[in-house]
Scaffold this active site. Structure first.
Site, PDB file in Angstrom:
ATOM      1  N   GLU A  14      44.026  42.537  43.461  1.00 42.71           N
ATOM      2  CA  GLU A  14      44.684  41.711  42.448  1.00 42.71           C
ATOM      3  C   GLU A  14      44.133  42.098  41.081  1.00 42.71           C
ATOM      4  OE1 GLU A  14      45.461  36.968  41.589  1.00 42.71           O
ATOM      5  OE2 GLU A  14      43.550  37.601  42.460  1.00 42.71           O
ATOM      6  N   LYS A  27      53.213  35.610  44.873  1.00 41.30           N
ATOM      7  CA  LYS A  27      52.259  34.585  45.298  1.00 41.30           C
ATOM      8  C   LYS A  27      52.918  33.211  45.307  1.00 41.30           C
ATOM      9  CE  LYS A  27      47.582  32.853  44.429  1.00 41.30           C
ATOM     10  NZ  LYS A  27      46.423  32.868  43.515  1.00 41.30           N
ATOM     11  N   CYS A  65      44.684  36.395  46.507  1.00 44.27           N
ATOM     12  CA  CYS A  65      43.567  35.543  46.077  1.00 44.27           C
ATOM     13  C   CYS A  65      43.272  34.463  47.105  1.00 44.27           C
ATOM     14  CB  CYS A  65      43.861  34.965  44.691  1.00 44.27           C
ATOM     15  SG  CYS A  65      42.415  34.226  43.881  1.00 44.27           S
TER      16      CYS A  65
END
Length: 587
Positions: A294, A377, A462
């Site tokens: 990321e 995401k 994440c």
């Protein structure tokens, strides 16, 4: 003044000592120290405070928040670093934010103390199930931003961790408090001697209470250790159906440029660094998949559209570099980027900036240098990727305004090129200044191969990896899990290790390997038993590469994937009914 007098009193000293015992023992048991022996005594601080203040509800609430603050200071001190670095707040604002977040996000402590005390007062005798029921209820029904559970600490024991296939971390939390409450009851040497004497004399009759209590304890220990051992033996002997060579590149990309550095120069250096790191690893040793983390190349996208051009996040050199890496080495390349669109609006329509939605996105570039599937995401981080109220964005210039993705699809990847490159001169980052992405693809035209799907992996960005209820929503059977993250906001702290350990149980719940790719450390490979391969972690705040052969475990829908937290809900329901009946009968 009242707080100061309390802290200076004997009662205050004992209270702080109890807070510290729970916080320090939990920290010692957790990553990166991994000393699981201490976890069995960590709840003692909670037990002591509850016993000393049983039925005094107001005091228990205050003590619960005391546990929350001290626990945060010891185990999650990196939140303060994030507040100052990521949020950009001065210390006099960061301190109250830290204390406020500790209280708001750790309601489990006061909820646990209140519920435990209420049940203990009603039942009025030693009853270990109270401890299990109370912690399970508190962990289920209190809000958290970084979901952590006492069961994650128990999972440092390799055998006990296997039970996560059925109960995730929740069941391990209940097990911990059940056993710990027994140990707490036997903390006095007199009670241990009395218990031993109960069993030694043949002529002495063992009371029903002692017999029942010890039988339940041994039964619970047998279930968790026995089942854990059985599952470990079952899965350690499973033969993989395939192996995939995976390379993780940790580029240590910059977070921002508030220190006066030249952004253009830093990004150029970053792109050169990524190019050279990949070439060094793959020149003579090809892989099936390369994973960038990321924010590995922050601020940009490879998605060329009217929307991305209008907000100036599309950068043709970024796309060119990603294409030439995949074409040069004939491999799949999975990387993170920004993306944007206007839902329901065609490309040719007039673009209104307020209608644009921006995403934290990860994309696969196939071995032919073509941008294929992407994942936006879904589970966004509050105060990091969005604010709950519009006016709050003015508080921190670093907070993103991202929109959540809507799809929970696996990412297909393709068979890599098996033959050496056919081009006479390979391209590098410097060549992209004068070449468009299409020109790069044309240069490597002879390297292109027939597109054949080799499998699919589950993409997580994440902290999505630490939310078990969310991850099990993905459909299909992945070959493995890929978690890309950027933990650089937390500096050289324990956060990256804790982040990984919280997510490690997904490997056991799915019985799939996890490839963890971080921007600045620590990156690691974890197998389907939750073991970190070779115990090899990349160093924090540095550039690094790590490569392993990832085993593709045969597809099997585990209990947790099928039924989620069913066993935990059943436990709370059955025990709750039992308590009601017990209290009614004995009141």
């Amino acid at each position: 003044m009242k707080l100061a007098r309390f802290l200076m009193s004997r009662e205050g000293f004992i209270s702080v000592f109890c807070y510290t015992v729970t916080a320090v023992f939990s920290f010692l048991s957790f990553a990166p120290l991994n000393l699981p022996f201490f976890v069995w005594f960590a709840p003692f601080g909670l037990f002591i405070i509850e016993k000393r203040n049983r039925g005094e509800w107001k005091k228990l609430i205050y003590h619960g928040f005391g546990f929350a603050v001290v626990f945060y200071l010891v185990s999650f001190h990196w939140v303060y670093h994030m507040t100052t670095v990521f949020g950009g707040f001065d210390w006099y604002l960061a301190v109250p934010i830290f204390i406020g977040s500790a209280i708001l996000l750790n309601f489990k402590f006061p909820v646990y103390l209140l519920l435990f005390s209420y049940l203990a007062k009603k039942i009025n005798r030693f009853f270990p199930l109270i401890a299990s029921f109370a912690i399970l209820f508190a962990e289920f029904f209190t809000p958290q931003v970084f979901p952590w559970y006492f069961g994650n600490v128990v999972a440092e024991n390799q055998i006990l961790a296997q039970n996560a296939e059925y109960t995730s971390a929740y069941g391990l939390s209940a097990f911990l408090f059940f056993v710990s409450y027994f140990l707490f009851y036997l903390r006095s040497p007199k009670k241990i001697i009395r218990l031993i004497n109960t069993f030694l004399p043949i002529h002495q009759k063992i009371t029903k209470q002692v017999y029942f209590g010890m039988s339940v304890l041994f039964f619970v220990l047998l279930v968790f250790f026995g089942n854990g051992y059985y599952l470990f033996q079952k899965w350690v002997n499973v033969k993989p159906v395939a192996e995939r060579e995976v390379l993780v590149v940790q580029p240590n990309a910059p977070l921002e440029f508030r220190d006066g550095r030249n952004p253009a120069e830093e990004i150029r250096n970053l792109m050169t660094r990524i190019d050279r790191m990949v070439e060094k690893e793959l020149k003579d040793n090809p892989v099936d998949l390369v994973v960038l983390p990321e924010s590995g190349v922050p601020f940009f996208t490879t998605h060329d559209s009217e929307v991305t051009r209008s907000i100036r996040i599309y950068w043709h050199q970024f796309e060119s570099l990603m294409a030439l890496i995949s074409l040069r080495h004939g491999t799949n390349l999975f990387f993170n980027e920004l993306d944007a669109d206007i839902p329901g609006v065609k490309e040719s329509a007039r673009i209104i900036r307020n209608d644009i939605r921006t995403y934290n996105s990860s994309v696969l570039m196939n071995p032919n240098g073509e941008r294929t599937n992407s994942y936006q995401k879904v589970f966004l981080l509050i105060f990091g990727e969005y604010m709950p109220f519009e006016w709050m964005y003015a508080l921190s210039g670093q907070t993103g305004q991202f929109a959540p993705g809507t799809k929970l699809d696996l990412i297909p990847y393709f068979e890599r090129r098996k033959t050496p490159s056919n081009v006479t001169k390979d391209l590098h980052w410097e060549d992209t200044f004068g070449l468009s992405p299409d020109s790069v693809r044309e240069h490597y035209k002879t390297n292109q191969i027939e597109e054949k799907t080799a499998g699919a992996f589950l993409p997580l960005i994440c902290y999505e990896v630490i939310i078990s209820e969310f991850v099990r929503k993905f459909q299909g059977d992945p070959d493995f899990i890929v978690n890309v993250t950027n933990d650089k906001w937390y500096g050289n702290s324990v956060e990256s290790y804790q982040h990984h350990t919280l997510g490690r149980l997904r490997a056991i719940e799915f019985r799939k390997w996890i490839v963890r790719s971080t921007n600045s450390g620590t990156s690691v490979f974890t197998d389907h038993l939750g073991r970190n391969i070779d115990n090899e972690f990349t160093p924090i705040e540095s550039t690094a590469t790590i490569r392993k052969k990832v085993s593709v475990i045969p597809g099997e829908m585990t209990f947790y994937r099928l039924y989620g937290n069913l066993l935990s809900y059943l436990f709370m329901g059955i025990v709750g009914i039992f308590f009601l009946v017990y209290v009614k009968r004995n009141s």
